[in-house]
Scaffold this active site. Structure first.
Site, PDB file in Angstrom:
ATOM      1  N   ASN A  46     -34.377  -7.444 -13.985  1.00 12.61           N
ATOM      2  CA  ASN A  46     -34.669  -5.853 -14.222  1.00 12.61           C
ATOM      3  C   ASN A  46     -35.825  -5.420 -13.509  1.00 12.61           C
ATOM      4  O   ASN A  46     -35.827  -4.306 -12.772  1.00 12.61           O
ATOM      5  CB  ASN A  46     -34.405  -5.627 -15.711  1.00 12.61           C
ATOM      6  CG  ASN A  46     -33.244  -5.633 -16.130  1.00 12.61           C
ATOM      7  OD1 ASN A  46     -32.558  -4.413 -16.135  1.00 12.61           O
ATOM      8  ND2 ASN A  46     -32.613  -6.639 -16.885  1.00 12.61           N
TER       9      ASN A  46
ATOM     10  N   ARG B   6     -31.949   7.991  -9.562  1.00 13.38           N
ATOM     11  CA  ARG B   6     -32.838   8.939 -10.151  1.00 13.38           C
ATOM     12  C   ARG B   6     -33.887   9.507  -9.202  1.00 13.38           C
ATOM     13  O   ARG B   6     -34.433  10.512  -9.135  1.00 13.38           O
ATOM     14  CB  ARG B   6     -33.583   8.319 -11.375  1.00 13.38           C
ATOM     15  CG  ARG B   6     -32.714   8.052 -12.531  1.00 13.38           C
ATOM     16  CD  ARG B   6     -33.412   7.905 -13.828  1.00 13.38           C
ATOM     17  NE  ARG B   6     -34.224   6.537 -13.854  1.00 13.38           N
ATOM     18  CZ  ARG B   6     -33.832   5.461 -14.243  1.00 13.38           C
ATOM     19  NH1 ARG B   6     -32.480   5.281 -14.390  1.00 13.38           N
ATOM     20  NH2 ARG B   6     -34.331   4.232 -14.141  1.00 13.38           N
TER      21      ARG B   6
ATOM     22  N   CYS C  49     -28.142 -12.908 -21.558  1.00 19.16           N
ATOM     23  CA  CYS C  49     -28.915 -13.412 -22.450  1.00 19.16           C
ATOM     24  C   CYS C  49     -28.322 -13.565 -23.988  1.00 19.16           C
ATOM     25  O   CYS C  49     -28.766 -14.336 -24.673  1.00 19.16           O
ATOM     26  CB  CYS C  49     -30.327 -12.866 -22.619  1.00 19.16           C
ATOM     27  SG  CYS C  49     -31.209 -12.999 -20.872  1.00 19.16           S
TER      28      CYS C  49
END
Length: 860
Positions: free
Chosen positions: A304, A21, A42
């Protein structure tokens, strides 16, 4: 710009998507050895338990979908073999046995994650021994549990993942043992007293917890049957290994990249020491936000964020990842557990002048339906009042408590900053003063001297020794304590000296604090509030030799401890045998328990349980804990399914069935499986291996007797003058009649002793089976059980009949009556008809969930 990203899942795919992006023209390729590049790791434990129904639900993006959405090239089934920082190439092997191809890069991102550790133990490769890292792993565990009808599981490792796996296996009705090598669960995550509370909670909810022991071997031939530790053997049909992970960084050997214990060292911009090489996720170290030191923190959430930061840095932004606080949370049956920041031990190790407080508060308005409590431990620096850490337990929204604390710590807030913080309030959500702010007030009161208190850790270490326990609960709750009604304190209390050392306790700690303030005004000089009080601590004030309150006698009776009538405070504790036998190791543990906690004497009950004699009231919990570590449990009282009694038909010369195996299955399925189900009265089950009736199956509520039904071929009978069958029959129902042997089938007890006795092979064939008796009892009023008309040949059908009998007793029995009375009242034929149909099983859930027999009729 050509960017190679090695690895996917959290950090790799996040870095790729964000970078594409930021730099749409960049040539970005992900190489990963997995077939899936983006899945919710998870969520894996919840796939095992069934909360997530299908593996596909955990797949965030397929390689094709991710490539189409982002424009990033994805190559799966590829493994990095080497990194050459000088040539700026990474060697990629596209198949396990294929050649390595050097692929050039302008920027390289290492996001290879980590792999589960496997112990160096015999049998670790046996079928039924699993690790958990991918959706395929979770599906394999779930499939094994369903396909093999698993009853017992051992989870090796008591960290977050191990606890989540244990919880999800328990939801499947599996008996779970948690085995942790450290001295506590969640080592390095929660402080010891918090971990001990967690252990006690798990034990109360049916888990077996063993700490300080390693899995030394996995036993079995074609599949796992047990896990051996240094002290015991734990039966297991399934084992899940969750002892930690190791970064997948072996391929970087010789590259010159800086690593610590296999984890890549990076700075706050996620840069390694090699030019244009970055790392993120479970293969890299991060920074602790409080200490500024590197630490290994393999979490999907931080992975993340690291990947996103890394992409911004490569794109030219002045971005930096500030680091982690070690924030984590886990859901367990009836208890959510969260933490953030430093633990008390970590804070002390960092040189802070540490002060802590533990507060028990309402989690929402006390009058609102579903209101419960939070147990909050705060860690702070005494001098600066800086908040350093928080640990919170409770059945409700623990996450909001931890999130507020994490925000405060990240912002550098001191305790005083929380005073007056404008947080959301409405009765369904919170209390008027937020629960976290209330906990802060407790710590501030402690710092100011307004409250003098003792932490649960200090209490457990014996700091209250010599203090008189004052119980200021709404009603007396601590056996042996001096009870004080808070609202009646108007001045000095008769019988309590002003200089006497006092420990003030209540349910949560608030009333104890209020009493302390009152007593201070009346000149009392040595009062200490026990933080957490009875909600958190196991408070003991009972003096040896004094009478135990009736409510406590009733409570410990439910744990299998019956008061010795010759004493005021000693009990006989019943140690349950699963099937009438114990191992040598268990026998040693029972003997040691009798010497350490009891009188040194052991008695055998008529139900084949072992009873440790003369256990003082205050030694009951320590003894239960000691026995639990050896895999033993106490109990066997109350209006419930009782432990099964079994003869040794498995090894007896006359035994016709495997009584040990059948009894153990009944024990697991009905004693454990129905442990929460209240019945009209006790329900006793006996298993006999043959019609000799050594354990009196026909004098129990339900009895099972092994059968061997002869199938004679009378055409072979020669009418011998001296018939060997007639001579062999122990009950004389085989007789010669009209020159042929005849057996009265109604009188035959199916002992099988006639088989093989005829030289002409008349009695060679037979059918093995089970006879089921119902409605027997012995004791004050004896009743002879009556057998069902059928001889059952299918063991699974026998177990179903046992379950239907229990369900019938709960549904149609009257509180206080025995099953024999229920059968007599309803009629044997009626009961038999119900036990041979499946309608009781169809009504099972409604039956068990109904509020029936809340008192029960058992008195022993």
């Amino acid at each position: 710009m050509k960017v190679l990203i090695i690895g996917g899942v959290a950090a790799g795919t996040k870095a790729a998507a964000k970078l594409k992006r930021e730099l749409p023209g960049a040539d970005i390729t992900i190489f990963t050895r997995e077939k899936e590049i983006s899945y919710a790791g998870c969520g894996l434990p919840y796939l095992i338990g069934g909360s997530v129904e299908d593996e596909a639900e955990l797949i965030v993006n397929t390689p094709e979908k991710f490539a189409a959405l982002t424009g990033v090239a994805v190559e799966t089934g590829c493994e990095a073999a080497a990194l050459d920082p000088t040539a700026k190439t990474i060697s990629i092997r596209r198949s396990p046995d294929g050649p390595a191809e050097a692929v050039g890069y302008d920027r390289a991102v290492i996001a290879v994650g980590a792999s589960p550790l496997r112990p160096d133990a015999a049998g670790v490769e046996l079928p039924g021994v699993f690790t958990l890292r991918t959706p395929a792993d979770a599906s394999a565990i779930r499939g094994w549990a369903e396909r093999e009808d698993i009853r017992r599981a051992v989870v090796v490792g008591g960290g977050f993942i191990g606890l989540e796996v244990a919880e999800n296996l328990k939801t499947r009705g599996i008996q779970v043992t948690l085995l942790e090598a450290s001295s506590q669960l969640l080592p390095g995550i929660f402080d010891p007293e918090m971990a001990d509370y967690l252990r006690r909670h798990l034990v109360k909810n049916g888990f077996r917890v063993i700490t300080g022991a390693k899995a030394e071997a996995f036993l079995g031939d074609s599949r796992i049957t047990a896990v051996r530790t240094g002290a015991r053997i734990l039966p297991a049909d399934l084992a899940v290994l969750s002892i930690g992970i190791r970064p997948n960084t072996d391929f970087l050997a010789g590259s010159g990249i800086a690593m610590e214990k296999g984890a890549i060292v990076v700075d706050r911009r996620m840069r390694t020491n090699l030019p244009d090489v970055y790392a993120a996720g479970d293969c890299a170290l991060v920074t602790n936000r409080i200490t500024g030191k590197p630490q290994y923190s393999p979490m999907g959430s931080s992975a993340n964020l690291e990947g996103r930061t890394l992409a911004r840095v490569i794109a030219g932004e002045e971005a930096a990842y500030p680091g982690v606080l070690g924030t984590g949370i886990v859901r367990l049956p009836g208890l959510n557990c969260g933490r953030t920041g430093l633990s008390e031990a970590q804070a002390v190790g960092e040189g802070y002048d540490v002060v802590t407080a533990l507060a028990v508060t309402d989690d929402k308005a006390h009058y609102y339906p579903g209101a419960a409590t939070f147990i909050t431990k705060l860690i702070a620096d005494r001098q600066s009042h800086r908040l350093l850490g928080a640990q919170v337990f409770g059945p409700g929204s623990v996450d909001k408590m931890i999130d507020i604390a994490a925000t405060g710590i990240a912002a550098g807030m001191i305790l005083d900053d929380f005073d007056g913080l404008d947080l959301a309030y409405a009765p369904p959500f919170s209390t008027a003063i937020h629960p976290l702010v209330q906990a802060v007030y407790v710590l501030l009161n402690k710092l100011s001297g307004a409250m003098v208190s003792m932490t649960p850790a200090e209490y457990a270490a014996g700091k209250a020794q010599g203090r008189r326990v004052i119980d200021v609960s709404r009603a007396p709750a601590v056996p042996g304590a001096t009870y004080v009604a808070l609202d009646k304190v108007r001045g000095p209390i008769d019988g309590i000296g002003a200089d006497e050392p006092l420990l003030l306790v209540c349910t949560k700690g608030r009333r104890a604090y209020l009493l302390q303030r009152k007593l201070a005004a009346f000149g009392y000089t040595d009062t200490v509030v026990l933080e957490g009080s009875t909600s958190f601590c196991e408070v003991k004030a009972h003096a040896a030799g004094t009478s135990v309150p009736p409510e406590e006698v009733t409570r410990v009776k439910g744990l299998g401890f019956l008061r010795d009538k010759n004493t005021a405070d000693r009990f006989n504790g019943r140690v349950i045998t699963r099937n009438g036998k114990i191992t040598a190791g268990e026998s040693r543990a029972i003997s040691e328990a009798a010497e350490r906690f009891g009188s040194g004497e052991i008695a055998m009950t008529s139900r084949l349980t072992v009873e440790i004699q003369g256990v003082p009231f205050d030694s009951i919990e320590p003894m239960r804990e000691f026995l639990m570590q050896a895999g033993l449990e106490t109990g066997g009282t109350g209006s419930k399914v009782r432990p099964v009694v079994s003869c040794k038909g498995t090894t007896c010369q006359y035994g016709l069935i495997d009584t040990f195996s059948l009894s153990e299955e009944i024990h697991e399925r009905f004693y454990h499986g129905y442990s929460h189900v209240k019945l009209p009265h006790k329900f006793k089950i006996a298993v006999g291996g043959c019609p000799n009736n050594c354990v009196k199956p026909d004098l129990n509520d339900l009895g099972i007797i092994g059968q061997r039904v002869p199938e004679p071929n009378l055409e072979l009978c020669r009418g011998c003058k001296v018939c060997q069958i007639e001579a062999a029959c122990p009950i004389k129902v085989a007789k010669m009649a009209d020159g042929k042997i005849a057996v009265d089938s109604d009188a035959c007890n199916h002992c099988g002793r006639c088989l093989g006795k005829c030289p002409f092979k008349v009695f060679e064939r037979s059918t093995n089976g089970y006879r089921i008796y119902i409605g027997g009892r012995w004791g004050k009023k004896v009743a002879q059980g009556r057998c069902l008309d059928r001889v059952f040949t299918d063991r699974a059908e026998v177990l179903d009949v046992v379950e239907k009998a229990i369900l019938l007793f709960r549904e149609q029995g009257i509180t206080g009556e025995r099953f024999a009375d229920t059968v007599a009242r309803l009629g044997f034929e009626n009961v038999q008809e119900q036990l041979l149909s499946n309608e009781l099983l169809a009504r099972k859930q409604d039956n068990i969930s109904s509020q029936k027999h809340l008192v029960g009729g058992a008195t022993c």
